[in-house]
Design a protein around this motif. Structure first.
Motif, PDB file in Angstrom:
ATOM      1  N   GLU A 211       1.156  -1.160  -0.277  1.00 47.31           N
ATOM      2  CA  GLU A 211       0.271  -0.107   0.103  1.00 47.31           C
ATOM      3  C   GLU A 211       0.726   1.785  -0.030  1.00 47.31           C
ATOM      4  OE1 GLU A 211      -2.808  -0.464   3.179  1.00 47.31           O
ATOM      5  OE2 GLU A 211      -3.411  -1.731   2.533  1.00 47.31           O
ATOM      6  N   GLY A 212       1.826   1.512  -0.979  1.00 46.68           N
ATOM      7  CA  GLY A 212       2.425   2.163  -0.635  1.00 46.68           C
ATOM      8  C   GLY A 212       3.600   2.548   0.206  1.00 46.68           C
ATOM      9  N   LYS A 213       3.791   2.008   1.830  1.00 46.36           N
ATOM     10  CA  LYS A 213       4.910   1.955   2.796  1.00 46.36           C
ATOM     11  C   LYS A 213       5.831   1.701   2.261  1.00 46.36           C
ATOM     12  CE  LYS A 213       0.543   1.183   6.153  1.00 46.36           C
ATOM     13  NZ  LYS A 213      -0.203   1.064   6.584  1.00 46.36           N
ATOM     14  N   ASP A 214       6.563   0.851   1.265  1.00 41.13           N
ATOM     15  CA  ASP A 214       7.350   0.537   0.932  1.00 41.13           C
ATOM     16  C   ASP A 214       7.889   1.090  -0.249  1.00 41.13           C
ATOM     17  OD1 ASP A 214       8.853  -1.528   3.253  1.00 41.13           O
ATOM     18  OD2 ASP A 214       6.553  -2.236   2.419  1.00 41.13           O
ATOM     19  N   GLU A 215       8.739   1.518  -0.293  1.00 42.96           N
ATOM     20  CA  GLU A 215       9.794   2.398  -2.113  1.00 42.96           C
ATOM     21  C   GLU A 215      10.730   2.149  -1.663  1.00 42.96           C
ATOM     22  OE1 GLU A 215       6.560   5.962  -1.791  1.00 42.96           O
ATOM     23  OE2 GLU A 215       8.398   6.565  -0.741  1.00 42.96           O
TER      24      GLU A 215
END
Length: 184
Positions: free
Chosen positions: A41-45
């Motif tokens: 959900e976009g928490k890891d990039e």
């Protein structure tokens, strides 16, 4: 200083000029850094960074009789960010590759690494970071180029005592370890 005052080693020859024009036009259209991969959900990039530079160093040893040279530098980096839960993690891994036009014995390939843990929410906030990198640069005290490993860690914390006052702590440690210190 005018162009006619430059020594032949300080001037860019036609090969260097073509390389500068090609790389400038090739990399000018690249966008700013965006996350290459996102999950959870976009928490890891994950980000990938790259760069190229060309510079004229008029005094590569920082001494009175030091030669000048054209230095080509390329960087490549990988960055990981995780902002989930109470603790965030930021990690960087990179390489810096430097090539000299005439003084090829001074070429270098320097790795970099850093890790940072952050806490932005809750009563106590702060960061804990670690870094290590290899450095190749001119040392003006010794009039030579030196290679060293630079290590360090840092802790920053903030605790609210009341609505107006905060207790803030910052601690840091760094170390520079020269690889070949016979000239120092």
């Amino acid at each position: 200083m005018v162009l006619s005052d430059l020594t032949p080693t300080m001037r860019l020859n036609s090969t260097h000029r073509i390389f500068v024009l090609v790389t400038t036009n090739l990399f000018a259209w690249l966008p700013t850094s965006e996350a290459i991969v996102r999950w959870n959900e976009g928490k890891d990039e994950v980000y990938v960074n790259a760069g190229v530079s060309i510079a004229l160093d008029s005094n590569i040893y920082t001494s009175a009789n030091s030669p000048s040279d054209v230095v080509y530098t390329g960087t490549l980096g990988l960055e990981y960010r995780r902002q989930a839960g109470l603790i965030g993690v930021n990690g960087n891994l990179g390489l810096v590759n430097g090539r000299f036009g005439e003084n090829t014995d001074e070429n270098y390939l320097n790795p970099t690494l850093s890790v940072e843990f952050t806490k932005d929410t809750g009563r106590t906030t702060g960061t804990l970071s670690f870094h290590g990198m290899r450095s190749s640069r001119a040392d003006p005290a010794a009039n030579v180029r030196t290679d060293s490993w630079n290590y360090g860690t840092e802790l920053n914390a903030r605790y609210p005592v009341n609505y107006r006052n905060h207790l803030t702590v910052g601690l840091g440690w760094t170390n520079k370890d020269y690889i070949d210190n016979t000239a120092l």
